[in-house]
Design a protein around this motif. Structure first.
Motif, PDB file in Angstrom:
ATOM      1  N   VAL A 317       0.841  -1.198   0.000  1.00 16.69           N
ATOM      2  CA  VAL A 317       0.000   0.000   0.000  1.00 16.69           C
ATOM      3  C   VAL A 317       0.874   1.246   0.000  1.00 16.69           C
ATOM      4  CG1 VAL A 317      -1.986  -0.994   1.174  1.00 16.69           C
ATOM      5  CG2 VAL A 317      -0.115  -0.037   2.513  1.00 16.69           C
ATOM      6  N   GLU A 318       0.282   2.331  -0.462  1.00 17.76           N
ATOM      7  CA  GLU A 318       1.016   3.593  -0.402  1.00 17.76           C
ATOM      8  C   GLU A 318       0.854   4.199   0.982  1.00 17.76           C
ATOM      9  OE1 GLU A 318       0.097   6.599  -3.265  1.00 17.76           O
ATOM     10  OE2 GLU A 318       1.839   7.751  -2.615  1.00 17.76           O
ATOM     11  N   ALA A 319       1.922   4.773   1.508  1.00 21.10           N
ATOM     12  CA  ALA A 319       1.864   5.264   2.887  1.00 21.10           C
ATOM     13  C   ALA A 319       2.379   6.679   3.025  1.00 21.10           C
ATOM     14  CB  ALA A 319       2.658   4.335   3.796  1.00 21.10           C
ATOM     15  N   SER A 320       2.526   7.388   1.917  1.00 18.75           N
ATOM     16  CA  SER A 320       3.109   8.742   2.008  1.00 18.75           C
ATOM     17  C   SER A 320       2.309   9.643   2.932  1.00 18.75           C
ATOM     18  CB  SER A 320       3.156   9.394   0.633  1.00 18.75           C
ATOM     19  OG  SER A 320       3.745   8.520  -0.284  1.00 18.75           O
ATOM     20  N   SER A 321       0.963   9.458   2.908  1.00 18.73           N
ATOM     21  CA  SER A 321       0.116  10.375   3.670  1.00 18.73           C
ATOM     22  C   SER A 321       0.385  10.280   5.168  1.00 18.73           C
ATOM     23  CB  SER A 321      -1.350  10.070   3.389  1.00 18.73           C
ATOM     24  OG  SER A 321      -1.634   8.755   3.789  1.00 18.73           O
ATOM     25  N   ILE A 322       0.755   9.073   5.616  1.00 20.09           N
ATOM     26  CA  ILE A 322       1.010   8.888   7.046  1.00 20.09           C
ATOM     27  C   ILE A 322       2.114   9.831   7.523  1.00 20.09           C
ATOM     28  CG2 ILE A 322       1.836   7.234   8.778  1.00 20.09           C
ATOM     29  CD1 ILE A 322      -0.733   6.286   7.866  1.00 20.09           C
ATOM     30  N   PHE A 323       3.125  10.004   6.672  1.00 18.19           N
ATOM     31  CA  PHE A 323       4.246  10.853   7.060  1.00 18.19           C
ATOM     32  C   PHE A 323       3.825  12.302   7.211  1.00 18.19           C
ATOM     33  CE2 PHE A 323       6.887   7.441   5.155  1.00 18.19           C
ATOM     34  CZ  PHE A 323       7.600   7.151   6.288  1.00 18.19           C
ATOM     35  N   ASP A 324       2.897  12.714   6.362  1.00 20.83           N
ATOM     36  CA  ASP A 324       2.478  14.105   6.446  1.00 20.83           C
ATOM     37  C   ASP A 324       1.553  14.347   7.626  1.00 20.83           C
ATOM     38  OD1 ASP A 324       3.818  14.239   4.090  1.00 20.83           O
ATOM     39  OD2 ASP A 324       2.020  14.013   2.851  1.00 20.83           O
ATOM     40  N   GLU A 329       6.740   9.623  16.127  1.00 26.19           N
ATOM     41  CA  GLU A 329       6.463   8.450  16.946  1.00 26.19           C
ATOM     42  C   GLU A 329       5.247   7.699  16.413  1.00 26.19           C
ATOM     43  OE1 GLU A 329       8.127   7.434  19.598  1.00 26.19           O
ATOM     44  OE2 GLU A 329       9.586   9.069  19.452  1.00 26.19           O
ATOM     45  N   GLU A 330       4.189   8.484  16.221  1.00 28.55           N
ATOM     46  CA  GLU A 330       2.950   7.861  15.823  1.00 28.55           C
ATOM     47  C   GLU A 330       3.054   7.282  14.417  1.00 28.55           C
ATOM     48  OE1 GLU A 330      -0.543   9.924  16.786  1.00 28.55           O
ATOM     49  OE2 GLU A 330      -1.768   8.233  16.120  1.00 28.55           O
ATOM     50  N   VAL A 332       5.627   6.109  12.884  1.00 30.37           N
ATOM     51  CA  VAL A 332       6.398   4.867  12.870  1.00 30.37           C
ATOM     52  C   VAL A 332       5.560   3.708  13.385  1.00 30.37           C
ATOM     53  CG1 VAL A 332       8.365   3.688  13.889  1.00 30.37           C
ATOM     54  CG2 VAL A 332       8.645   5.967  12.980  1.00 30.37           C
ATOM     55  N   VAL A 333       4.846   3.954  14.474  1.00 30.90           N
ATOM     56  CA  VAL A 333       3.999   2.884  15.017  1.00 30.90           C
ATOM     57  C   VAL A 333       2.929   2.489  14.016  1.00 30.90           C
ATOM     58  CG1 VAL A 333       2.329   2.324  16.806  1.00 30.90           C
ATOM     59  CG2 VAL A 333       4.411   3.532  17.402  1.00 30.90           C
ATOM     60  N   ARG A 334       2.295   3.505  13.418  1.00 26.30           N
ATOM     61  CA  ARG A 334       1.240   3.229  12.455  1.00 26.30           C
ATOM     62  C   ARG A 334       1.761   2.426  11.272  1.00 26.30           C
ATOM     63  NH1 ARG A 334      -3.734   5.897  11.957  1.00 26.30           N
ATOM     64  NH2 ARG A 334      -4.240   6.900  13.915  1.00 26.30           N
ATOM     65  N   LEU A 335       2.931   2.800  10.795  1.00 21.09           N
ATOM     66  CA  LEU A 335       3.467   2.097   9.638  1.00 21.09           C
ATOM     67  C   LEU A 335       3.873   0.670  10.005  1.00 21.09           C
ATOM     68  CD1 LEU A 335       5.589   4.853   7.944  1.00 21.09           C
ATOM     69  CD2 LEU A 335       3.424   3.927   7.203  1.00 21.09           C
ATOM     70  N   GLN A 336       4.409   0.537  11.197  1.00 21.10           N
ATOM     71  CA  GLN A 336       4.872  -0.791  11.594  1.00 21.10           C
ATOM     72  C   GLN A 336       3.717  -1.760  11.787  1.00 21.10           C
ATOM     73  OE1 GLN A 336       7.751  -0.120  14.775  1.00 21.10           O
ATOM     74  NE2 GLN A 336       8.640  -2.084  14.236  1.00 21.10           N
ATOM     75  N   THR A 337       2.612  -1.220  12.291  1.00 17.27           N
ATOM     76  CA  THR A 337       1.481  -2.108  12.542  1.00 17.27           C
ATOM     77  C   THR A 337       0.462  -2.044  11.409  1.00 17.27           C
ATOM     78  OG1 THR A 337       0.445  -0.318  13.757  1.00 17.27           O
ATOM     79  CG2 THR A 337       1.663  -1.934  15.043  1.00 17.27           C
ATOM     80  N   GLY A 338       0.626  -1.088  10.518  1.00 13.53           N
ATOM     81  CA  GLY A 338      -0.298  -0.960   9.396  1.00 13.53           C
ATOM     82  C   GLY A 338      -1.638  -0.376   9.792  1.00 13.53           C
TER      83      GLY A 338
END
Lengths: 444, 316
Positions: A317-324, A329-330, A332-338
């Protein structure tokens, strides 16, 4: 420069505030101007001259309070036998005199003088504490004191024994104070050495072995690293041949041609920034290291304008939006757990993930795109879809594969690294920060 | 700058008092930094959240010193020709055209090329002199005879290149114009740089400045500020208002209300002839200090409890 200020700046540097020579000269002018009279004003004034960011200000306040706090108090005095009062005896060593006469202020002064002569600011490691305590005591005349006590004991009469006991007690007390004094100095001055050591350790340590509590420090190192890299690489600008005519510049550069617009200048600047797509494995097999991948990705995202980030496990999945959207901290956690992403955290499937990427985003691949893949290439014996990687390679400028495993393990077991290898422009082992830095350097 | 205003900067207390009289309530920290900056001839880099009075500080300083305020608003793409100087190209061209005959006359007597050039050299650099120079804020600031307050606003918005270019101006108070040479300051200006921290400024720039961080003020200071700016406000209203604003600042919203927003709100309430707050009033005037739709929603959710807290402040 006066000694107090010099030591204070040393202490500040020890705590991690960068103070340049120019700034210490400023600080000196500041103290010249306002003096040491008012603590509050001095603190404000020095903070303006020395601490230049919000975090530095916080550190500054802490260090200031610690540095300018009163010394270990020399408050209680001994019962002095009347016989000892009156004229000081030449025979008795100076320290003993002070202990017996209860001259606590004198002892305090003697200790800070001793501290100056043994140069306590040089203390770097906690193992040196004992050494410095001993040096301090010796400087204050411990040997003479011991000799004198021995002499008194040899005398044997009651009065002498009493004084000897008293002196011994005083000696213990003094050693204790000296120890506390050294502790405090260690806190103030030793920071810089240890911080430097931790940094070099962390840079070379395997990322998988780094403890959670070093996480913050790693963050700082990574930020520093990324910033350096960025400073090196963002200046590649070149004038573009289109956009709005820059009239003034054109005129200026064409004065030589009688003002005829012969050599035109345009307002557009082309910034040669790499276009980067990052595909990151977040499965369990790489979970310990993925945190750092994500950390560095996050920092890159903050500094480089355009990065597309994808994460995958069983699908991609694309995850660029999470970074913005989220802070580090959050994110990284979100990406690690999806969390919040349409990702399935089952068995790692490189084939499926590559298929997903090809179907969804292959259109974005151009000959300017660099694709970075972070992962161990362990695909649980599924179809690796090497063909897709080949096509990706044909379309993009470069494919860089960063693998946390050492090359000797590549291709062993379910690792498909050997099969992917021919289609990567660069494939590197990457499990320390230094590796990461080199990889990113190659990238930019 | 320095020798002209010594009496105004005789002590930190004087600075604090005089600024207050000029309508700017400053904490001791601010007064100390301003005092130091004047005596050390150093620029001040002011950081802090938007709307805590960073720009206002420079304005007040100019007012207090009675010198002109020269302002340079930074933005991406700002370059030397807009910040420092620009040749008056039009004027240069016009003059060469107009003076063509004159030039002919000058050269007339001479036959050879060498002679003509020699002759022209006597009138060297006519077209690259101060008369043809358009000074921009930075040059203007260092040319002021009695000194000036130079405000370089939102320096973080400018490019790295511009920041590097500022260094010469800030450390030596001089500028280099290739055609004319180096122009040193007639009188060193009092420089304020403000930054909203949208990017990290370079070490070199920070090193040349004194650094001042202005945080949101505590309730007491803010009350004083509101009272100074809106003198007609009742004491009860002022206390409630500031207490409520402080409650809002505790929330996690996009744009925290700053001092300027407190003042705006106070003014709005004065127009409505209010002398104490109540729930409905807060609800209806919320948009004067909360500026985003999402923020408004968030504040409204917790309005009851926050209002209760703020309204009770006066009760105790």
């Amino acid at each position: 420069m006066d000694r107090i200020l010099e030591n204070f700046i040393l202490a500040l540097r020890g705590s991690g505030v960068r103070v340049s020579v120019a700034e210490s000269i400023d600080a000196m002018h500041v103290t010249d101007l306002i003096g040491y009279g008012d603590r509050g004003i001095l603190k404000n004034a020095l903070s303006a001259a020395l601490a230049k960011t919000l975090t530095e200000k916080e550190i500054f306040h802490m260090t200031f309070d610690r540095f300018f706090s009163t010394d270990v108090p020399f408050d209680h005095a001994y019962d002095i036998p009347d016989a000892m009062k009156g004229e000081p005896d030449e025979e008795i060593p100076f320290v003993a005199q002070m202990i017996l006469s209860g001259n606590m202020a004198g002892l305090a002064v003697a200790m800070s003088q001793a501290a100056l002569s043994v140069d306590i600011t040089g203390i770097q490691f906690f193992t040196q504490k004992g050494l410095y305590v001993r040096r301090l005591m010796q400087q204050m005349g411990l040997d003479e004191l011991n000799d004198y006590i021995r002499e008194l004991r040899a005398n044997g009469d009651d009065e002498s024994t009493r004084i000897a006991n008293m002196l011994e007690e005083g000696r213990e007390d003094l050693t204790d104070r000296a120890r506390k004094f050294v502790e405090r100095q260690y806190d103030l001055y030793a920071g810089s050495a240890t911080e430097g050591m931790i940094e070099s350790y962390l840079r070379n340590a395997r990322l998988t072995n780094i403890e959670q509590h070093h996480y913050q420090q790693i963050r700082v190192i990574i930020r520093k690293m990324v910033k350096n890299l960025r400073d090196l690489h963002t200046r590649r600008k070149k004038g573009a041949k289109r956009g709005q005519l820059d009239f003034k510049k054109t005129m200026r550069s064409n004065i030589a041609y009688q003002g005829l617009p012969f050599d035109t200048r345009w307002k557009m600047k082309k910034i040669d920034r790499p276009k980067i797509m990052v595909i990151c494995d977040v499965s369990r097999s790489v979970s310990t290291i993925v945190r750092f991948f994500l950390l560095i990705l996050y920092s890159l995202n903050e500094l480089i304008e355009k990065i597309d980030t994808f994460i995958f496990c069983s699908n991609l999945v694309e995850a660029s939006s999470i970074f913005d959207k989220y802070d580090l901290e959050e994110a990284v956690v979100r990406l690690q757990t999806g969390t919040g992403l349409d990702i399935w955290m089952g068995r790692t499937d490189y084939g499926q993930s590559l298929r997903d990427f090809w179907e969804g985003w292959s259109g974005n691949l151009t000959n300017k795109t660099t694709v970075i893949i972070l992962g161990d290439a362990r695909s649980n014996f599924g179809e690796p879809e090497v063909g897709i990687l080949k096509r990706m390679q044909e379309r993009s400028k470069r494919i860089i594969w960063l693998n946390p495993e050492t090359p000797s393990l590549w291709g062993s077991g379910d690792s498909e690294m050997k099969r992917y290898l021919p289609f990567c422009h660069i494939a590197r082992e990457c499990n320390t920060l230094n590796h990461l830095e080199r990889a990113i350097h190659a990238l930019l | 700058m320095k020798p002209f205003h010594d009496e105004k900067f005789s002590s930190i207390e004087v600075v604090q008092r005089e600024f207050k009289q000029a309508g700017y309530i400053c904490s001791r920290q601010i007064a100390t930094t301003v005092y130091l900056a004047y005596h050390l001839c150093k620029p001040i880099l002011v950081e802090g959240p938007a709307g805590v009075g960073k720009t206002e500080l420079a304005k007040t300083a100019a007012f207090f010193l009675g010198v002109p305020l020269i302002r340079l608003q930074c933005y991406e793409g700002l370059d030397e020709s807009k910040a420092l100087y620009e040749w008056k190209y039009g004027k240069q061209l016009l003059y060469t055209q107009l003076l063509r005959d004159k030039l002919d006359q000058i050269i007339k007597g001479e036959n050879g090329l060498d002679g003509s050039i020699q002759k022209l050299h006597e009138y060297d650099d006519i077209f690259f002199s101060m008369d043809f120079l358009e000074p921009r804020p930075l040059l203007k600031a260092i040319q002021e005879k009695k000194g000036a307050v130079l405000l370089i606003d939102e320096v973080d918005k400018s490019d790295d290149e511009f920041e590097a270019f500022l260094l010469e101006v800030l450390s030596d108070f001089q500028v280099s114009i290739p055609e004319l040479g180096t122009i040193a300051a007639v009188s060193k200006p009092f420089v304020f740089l403000t930054s909203n921290n949208t990017r990290e400024l370079s070490e070199a720039l920070k090193r040349r400045c004194l650094h001042l961080y202005i945080p949101f003020p505590d309730q007491k200071l803010e009350r004083e500020i509101v009272r100074t700016k809106v003198p007609d406000i009742s004491e009860r209203l002022e206390t409630q208002l500031v207490a409520f604003i402080h409650e809002v600042r505790k929330l996690d919203i996009k744009k925290l209300p700053s001092i300027s927003e407190s003042i705006d709100w106070a003014r709005v309430l004065m127009i409505l002839h209010v002398d104490k707050l109540n729930y409905d009033l807060i609800h209806d005037t919320l948009n004067t200090f909360v500026k985003f739709e999402e923020d408004v929603k968030l504040v409204k959710e917790q309005l009851r409890s926050m209002a209760e807290k703020a309204l009770n402040v006066t009760a105790t």
